[in-house]
Design an enzyme around this catalytic site. Sequence first.
Site, PDB file in Angstrom:
ATOM      1  N   VAL A 106       0.825  -1.206   0.000  1.00 62.31           N
ATOM      2  CA  VAL A 106       0.000   0.000   0.000  1.00 62.31           C
ATOM      3  C   VAL A 106       0.863   1.262   0.000  1.00 62.31           C
ATOM      4  CG1 VAL A 106      -1.709   1.306   1.336  1.00 62.31           C
ATOM      5  CG2 VAL A 106      -1.848  -1.186   1.227  1.00 62.31           C
ATOM      6  N   CYS A 107       0.520   2.211  -0.881  1.00 62.29           N
ATOM      7  CA  CYS A 107       1.139   3.543  -0.798  1.00 62.29           C
ATOM      8  C   CYS A 107       0.112   4.573  -1.222  1.00 62.29           C
ATOM      9  CB  CYS A 107       2.403   3.643  -1.640  1.00 62.29           C
ATOM     10  SG  CYS A 107       2.129   3.718  -3.412  1.00 62.29           S
ATOM     11  N   GLY A 108       0.473   5.842  -1.171  1.00 66.99           N
ATOM     12  CA  GLY A 108      -0.469   6.934  -1.383  1.00 66.99           C
ATOM     13  C   GLY A 108      -1.328   6.807  -2.620  1.00 66.99           C
TER      14      GLY A 108
ATOM     15  N   THR B 290       5.737   4.096  -4.831  1.00 68.48           N
ATOM     16  CA  THR B 290       6.491   3.522  -3.714  1.00 68.48           C
ATOM     17  C   THR B 290       6.027   2.111  -3.378  1.00 68.48           C
ATOM     18  OG1 THR B 290       5.161   4.669  -2.081  1.00 68.48           O
ATOM     19  CG2 THR B 290       7.239   5.702  -2.675  1.00 68.48           C
TER      20      THR B 290
END
Lengths: 100, 148
Positions: A9-11, A16
């Site tokens: 999970v990333c923004g 990332t």
Amino acid sequence: MGKISVLSVCGSGTVTSSMVAGKVKEFLKDKGYNVSATEARPTEALNLAQSGRFDFITFTSPLQSGDYVIPTVNAFACLTGIGEDEFFEQVLEIVKGLNK
Amino acid sequence: MNFDLIELNLAAETNQDVIVTLGKKMLANGYVKDSYINAVIEREMNLPTGLNLGSFSVAIPHTNAEHVILSHIAVAVLKKPVIFYSMIDHSDKLQVELVFLLAIKDPDGQVSLLQKLMSVFQNLELLQQIKAAKTKEEVAKLLDVIEL
């Protein structure tokens, strides 16, 4: 050994999370595991975690609060290198605990 | 690495200044769409990208692939630090000295490039050399490992 399924999970569920997924895959492959990774945004993470399709979550953007059912690991260390050994230790412990 | 995308001794007051300056270079080189710069600025406000590496901080502003034409990385060495917020704790203000603006078209296809970038962050000596570089050629050479 069995297949490990990671939710990264990333923004925005892209850059990332791909970096982290790549590192985790490489690390676990060296340990003899077959790993698949799926990338997601924090807003999608809870539903996906509860879907039963994943073994654990790595995140580089704060997760929303909720019952994730599966282990969640802060993967910030993968980006900065600070505490990276501890991160991989944590991942390995989780994976060993899956008995796959 | 394209020398056009390296900015040395950049004087900027805000992180937005840095994103605009580097983003314009991306745009001029045809790597990104018109929508890219605003998309990065907006994303940085909601999902900041500062990374505290211990002895100093960097930032990796970026946005979704739909705003990107060709993957590339632009680099700015700042004259004086500007504030970016931390990726992991959005309330943590970081004094950032090096900015890597990322244009990534296909994150899954570019995992190795992204991992090489991470290896740069984990090499403080290399980052110090980038900070101290006198010419763009020097920076490009130090970043050869990324293989753009």
